[in-house]
Design a protein around this motif. Structure first.
Motif, PDB file in Angstrom:
ATOM      1  N   GLU A  55      -4.494 -12.535  19.536  1.00 54.91           N
ATOM      2  CA  GLU A  55      -3.188 -12.543  19.328  1.00 54.91           C
ATOM      3  C   GLU A  55      -2.817 -13.744  18.806  1.00 54.91           C
ATOM      4  OE1 GLU A  55      -1.014 -10.236  22.695  1.00 54.91           O
ATOM      5  OE2 GLU A  55      -2.878  -8.131  21.253  1.00 54.91           O
ATOM      6  N   ALA A  56      -3.238 -14.500  19.552  1.00 59.60           N
ATOM      7  CA  ALA A  56      -3.185 -16.301  19.443  1.00 59.60           C
ATOM      8  C   ALA A  56      -4.262 -16.983  20.941  1.00 59.60           C
ATOM      9  CB  ALA A  56      -1.573 -16.132  19.820  1.00 59.60           C
ATOM     10  N   ASN A  57      -4.151 -18.015  20.205  1.00 57.66           N
ATOM     11  CA  ASN A  57      -4.813 -19.394  20.987  1.00 57.66           C
ATOM     12  C   ASN A  57      -3.584 -20.729  21.306  1.00 57.66           C
ATOM     13  OD1 ASN A  57      -6.350 -20.792  22.776  1.00 57.66           O
ATOM     14  ND2 ASN A  57      -8.089 -20.195  21.172  1.00 57.66           N
ATOM     15  N   ASP A  58      -2.700 -20.870  22.213  1.00 57.30           N
ATOM     16  CA  ASP A  58      -2.307 -21.750  21.992  1.00 57.30           C
ATOM     17  C   ASP A  58      -2.694 -23.142  22.393  1.00 57.30           C
ATOM     18  OD1 ASP A  58      -1.278 -21.066  24.982  1.00 57.30           O
ATOM     19  OD2 ASP A  58       0.623 -20.813  23.858  1.00 57.30           O
ATOM     20  N   GLY A  59      -3.740 -22.878  23.146  1.00 54.78           N
ATOM     21  CA  GLY A  59      -4.712 -23.996  23.638  1.00 54.78           C
ATOM     22  C   GLY A  59      -4.131 -23.759  25.078  1.00 54.78           C
ATOM     23  N   ALA A  60      -3.157 -23.616  25.647  1.00 57.15           N
ATOM     24  CA  ALA A  60      -3.053 -23.030  26.639  1.00 57.15           C
ATOM     25  C   ALA A  60      -3.239 -21.922  27.815  1.00 57.15           C
ATOM     26  CB  ALA A  60      -1.097 -23.559  27.136  1.00 57.15           C
ATOM     27  N   VAL A  61      -2.866 -20.657  26.723  1.00 59.91           N
ATOM     28  CA  VAL A  61      -3.316 -19.536  27.584  1.00 59.91           C
ATOM     29  C   VAL A  61      -4.203 -18.683  26.097  1.00 59.91           C
ATOM     30  CG1 VAL A  61      -2.786 -17.126  27.891  1.00 59.91           C
ATOM     31  CG2 VAL A  61      -1.532 -19.479  28.797  1.00 59.91           C
ATOM     32  N   ILE A  62      -5.276 -17.808  25.823  1.00 58.53           N
ATOM     33  CA  ILE A  62      -5.295 -16.803  25.129  1.00 58.53           C
ATOM     34  C   ILE A  62      -5.020 -15.506  25.530  1.00 58.53           C
ATOM     35  CG2 ILE A  62      -7.608 -16.129  23.844  1.00 58.53           C
ATOM     36  CD1 ILE A  62      -9.165 -18.356  24.741  1.00 58.53           C
ATOM     37  N   ARG A  63      -4.515 -15.248  24.402  1.00 62.32           N
ATOM     38  CA  ARG A  63      -3.780 -13.658  24.078  1.00 62.32           C
ATOM     39  C   ARG A  63      -4.776 -13.430  23.168  1.00 62.32           C
ATOM     40  NH1 ARG A  63      -0.545 -17.449  25.126  1.00 62.32           N
ATOM     41  NH2 ARG A  63       1.359 -17.132  26.374  1.00 62.32           N
ATOM     42  N   PHE A  64      -4.833 -11.815  23.888  1.00 68.68           N
ATOM     43  CA  PHE A  64      -5.557 -11.018  23.266  1.00 68.68           C
ATOM     44  C   PHE A  64      -5.525  -9.206  23.769  1.00 68.68           C
ATOM     45  CE2 PHE A  64      -7.372 -12.048  26.628  1.00 68.68           C
ATOM     46  CZ  PHE A  64      -8.731 -11.109  27.547  1.00 68.68           C
ATOM     47  N   SER A  65      -5.928  -8.460  22.878  1.00 63.67           N
ATOM     48  CA  SER A  65      -6.228  -7.196  22.853  1.00 63.67           C
ATOM     49  C   SER A  65      -7.753  -6.417  23.673  1.00 63.67           C
ATOM     50  CB  SER A  65      -5.613  -6.135  21.557  1.00 63.67           C
ATOM     51  OG  SER A  65      -3.577  -6.774  22.242  1.00 63.67           O
ATOM     52  N   PRO A  67      -9.990  -3.305  23.162  1.00 62.54           N
ATOM     53  CA  PRO A  67     -10.158  -1.777  22.563  1.00 62.54           C
ATOM     54  C   PRO A  67      -9.865  -0.705  23.750  1.00 62.54           C
ATOM     55  CG  PRO A  67     -11.594  -2.789  21.747  1.00 62.54           C
ATOM     56  CD  PRO A  67     -11.413  -4.137  22.268  1.00 62.54           C
ATOM     57  N   ALA A  68      -9.437   0.392  23.767  1.00 65.37           N
ATOM     58  CA  ALA A  68      -8.752   1.622  24.520  1.00 65.37           C
ATOM     59  C   ALA A  68     -10.115   1.586  24.676  1.00 65.37           C
ATOM     60  CB  ALA A  68      -8.016   2.598  24.276  1.00 65.37           C
ATOM     61  N   ALA A  69     -10.726   2.482  24.138  1.00 63.95           N
ATOM     62  CA  ALA A  69     -12.799   2.431  24.657  1.00 63.95           C
ATOM     63  C   ALA A  69     -13.304   1.413  25.510  1.00 63.95           C
ATOM     64  CB  ALA A  69     -13.304   2.958  23.401  1.00 63.95           C
ATOM     65  N   ALA A  70     -12.842   0.405  25.061  1.00 62.57           N
ATOM     66  CA  ALA A  70     -13.224  -0.604  25.976  1.00 62.57           C
ATOM     67  C   ALA A  70     -13.079  -0.736  27.318  1.00 62.57           C
ATOM     68  CB  ALA A  70     -13.783  -2.313  25.577  1.00 62.57           C
ATOM     69  N   VAL A  71     -12.126  -0.580  27.933  1.00 59.47           N
ATOM     70  CA  VAL A  71     -10.851  -0.184  28.943  1.00 59.47           C
ATOM     71  C   VAL A  71     -11.470   1.027  29.885  1.00 59.47           C
ATOM     72  CG1 VAL A  71      -8.956   0.127  30.413  1.00 59.47           C
ATOM     73  CG2 VAL A  71      -9.113  -1.921  28.381  1.00 59.47           C
ATOM     74  N   GLU A  72     -11.275   2.032  29.202  1.00 62.21           N
ATOM     75  CA  GLU A  72     -12.518   3.280  29.970  1.00 62.21           C
ATOM     76  C   GLU A  72     -13.415   3.518  30.002  1.00 62.21           C
ATOM     77  OE1 GLU A  72     -10.717   6.079  26.692  1.00 62.21           O
ATOM     78  OE2 GLU A  72      -8.540   5.818  26.283  1.00 62.21           O
ATOM     79  N   SER A  73     -14.328   2.937  29.232  1.00 57.04           N
ATOM     80  CA  SER A  73     -16.016   3.065  29.430  1.00 57.04           C
ATOM     81  C   SER A  73     -15.705   1.893  30.783  1.00 57.04           C
ATOM     82  CB  SER A  73     -16.663   2.506  28.197  1.00 57.04           C
ATOM     83  OG  SER A  73     -16.393   1.160  27.797  1.00 57.04           O
ATOM     84  N   GLY A  74     -15.241   1.660  31.028  1.00 60.35           N
ATOM     85  CA  GLY A  74     -15.486   0.218  32.247  1.00 60.35           C
ATOM     86  C   GLY A  74     -16.434  -1.255  31.261  1.00 60.35           C
ATOM     87  N   VAL A  75     -16.331  -1.052  30.629  1.00 60.53           N
ATOM     88  CA  VAL A  75     -17.195  -2.623  30.285  1.00 60.53           C
ATOM     89  C   VAL A  75     -16.711  -3.905  30.077  1.00 60.53           C
ATOM     90  CG1 VAL A  75     -18.514  -3.505  27.853  1.00 60.53           C
ATOM     91  CG2 VAL A  75     -18.944  -1.277  28.645  1.00 60.53           C
ATOM     92  N   ASP A  76     -14.773  -3.168  29.813  1.00 65.55           N
ATOM     93  CA  ASP A  76     -13.935  -4.450  29.580  1.00 65.55           C
ATOM     94  C   ASP A  76     -13.684  -5.039  30.784  1.00 65.55           C
ATOM     95  OD1 ASP A  76     -11.713  -6.581  29.052  1.00 65.55           O
ATOM     96  OD2 ASP A  76     -10.425  -5.199  30.212  1.00 65.55           O
ATOM     97  N   VAL A  77     -13.905  -3.743  32.193  1.00 67.74           N
ATOM     98  CA  VAL A  77     -13.582  -4.840  33.551  1.00 67.74           C
ATOM     99  C   VAL A  77     -14.889  -5.664  34.415  1.00 67.74           C
ATOM    100  CG1 VAL A  77     -13.698  -2.635  34.903  1.00 67.74           C
ATOM    101  CG2 VAL A  77     -12.548  -4.572  35.545  1.00 67.74           C
ATOM    102  N   SER A  78     -16.005  -5.128  33.857  1.00 61.86           N
ATOM    103  CA  SER A  78     -17.365  -5.376  33.899  1.00 61.86           C
ATOM    104  C   SER A  78     -17.435  -6.560  33.260  1.00 61.86           C
ATOM    105  CB  SER A  78     -17.947  -4.296  33.195  1.00 61.86           C
ATOM    106  OG  SER A  78     -19.655  -4.902  33.848  1.00 61.86           O
ATOM    107  N   CYS A  79     -16.888  -7.040  31.707  1.00 66.91           N
ATOM    108  CA  CYS A  79     -17.334  -8.233  31.034  1.00 66.91           C
ATOM    109  C   CYS A  79     -16.495 -10.019  31.774  1.00 66.91           C
ATOM    110  CB  CYS A  79     -17.538  -7.884  29.458  1.00 66.91           C
ATOM    111  SG  CYS A  79     -19.047  -7.135  28.539  1.00 66.91           S
ATOM    112  N   TYR A  80     -15.638  -8.710  31.607  1.00 61.30           N
ATOM    113  CA  TYR A  80     -14.259  -9.573  31.745  1.00 61.30           C
ATOM    114  C   TYR A  80     -14.455 -10.240  33.884  1.00 61.30           C
ATOM    115  CZ  TYR A  80      -9.785 -11.930  33.709  1.00 61.30           C
ATOM    116  OH  TYR A  80      -8.617 -12.802  33.467  1.00 61.30           O
ATOM    117  N   GLU A  81     -14.645  -9.194  34.966  1.00 58.90           N
ATOM    118  CA  GLU A  81     -15.307  -9.779  36.052  1.00 58.90           C
ATOM    119  C   GLU A  81     -16.592 -10.855  36.279  1.00 58.90           C
ATOM    120  OE1 GLU A  81     -15.076  -6.788  38.617  1.00 58.90           O
ATOM    121  OE2 GLU A  81     -13.287  -6.524  38.529  1.00 58.90           O
ATOM    122  N   GLU A  82     -17.320 -10.788  35.072  1.00 64.14           N
ATOM    123  CA  GLU A  82     -18.629 -11.436  35.397  1.00 64.14           C
ATOM    124  C   GLU A  82     -18.724 -12.692  34.254  1.00 64.14           C
ATOM    125  OE1 GLU A  82     -23.265 -10.748  33.370  1.00 64.14           O
ATOM    126  OE2 GLU A  82     -21.630  -8.853  34.301  1.00 64.14           O
TER     127      GLU A  82
END
Length: 139
Positions: A55-65, A67-82
């Motif tokens: 969505e944006a990368n203003d140099g201070a914060v990266i904004r992104f979305s 996919p719901a499927a990544a969240v539902e599968s647990g892959v998002d939280v696993s990748c984010y935390e790791e």
């Protein structure tokens, strides 16, 4: 997912109220570390078959979305935390006073007739003292 991550600085401030002095014991996160952690997180998701929408990368914060499927599968939280959580949280805390979350909270306080303090930590304390549900400020 973006809304949850937008509120990370506020949540961390609340969780760490009374943690005075902790900021100086942790080395600041560089922009290279922040960008590198994000790229590792993005690669992890990509390796699992999911693509982030930037969505944006203003140099201070990266904004992104995510996919719901990544969240539902647990892959998002696993990748984010790791790969990104610790770096992202530290980066957001060290930049909290100039963050979008700080602007949002300041506007919320102003709507309630309260002159916002200059720091995120003090604005969180103002909102808490006034009984304002910080979660509603982001809507």
């Amino acid at each position: 997912m973006s809304m949850t991550r937008l509120l990370v600085p506020i949540a961390l401030m609340l969780a760490c109220s009374g943690c005075a002095g902790n900021e100086s014991t942790v080395a600041p996160v560089t922009s290279e570390e922040y960008d590198g952690g994000f790229e590792a997180y993005r690669s992890c998701l990509s390796d699992a078959g999911y693509q982030l929408r930037m969505e944006a990368n203003d140099g201070a914060v990266i904004r992104f979305s995510v996919p719901a499927a990544a969240v539902e599968s647990g892959v998002d939280v696993s990748c984010y935390e790791e790969h990104f959580a610790t770096t992202d949280e530290r980066w957001q805390l060290q930049n909290a006073d100039s963050s979008k979350s700080a602007s949002t909270l300041a506007a919320c306080l102003e709507q309630e007739g309260i002159t916002p303090a200059s720091s995120m930590k003090d604005m969180v304390e103002q909102a808490t003292a006034a009984g304002i549900d910080i979660g509603t400020c982001a809507r």
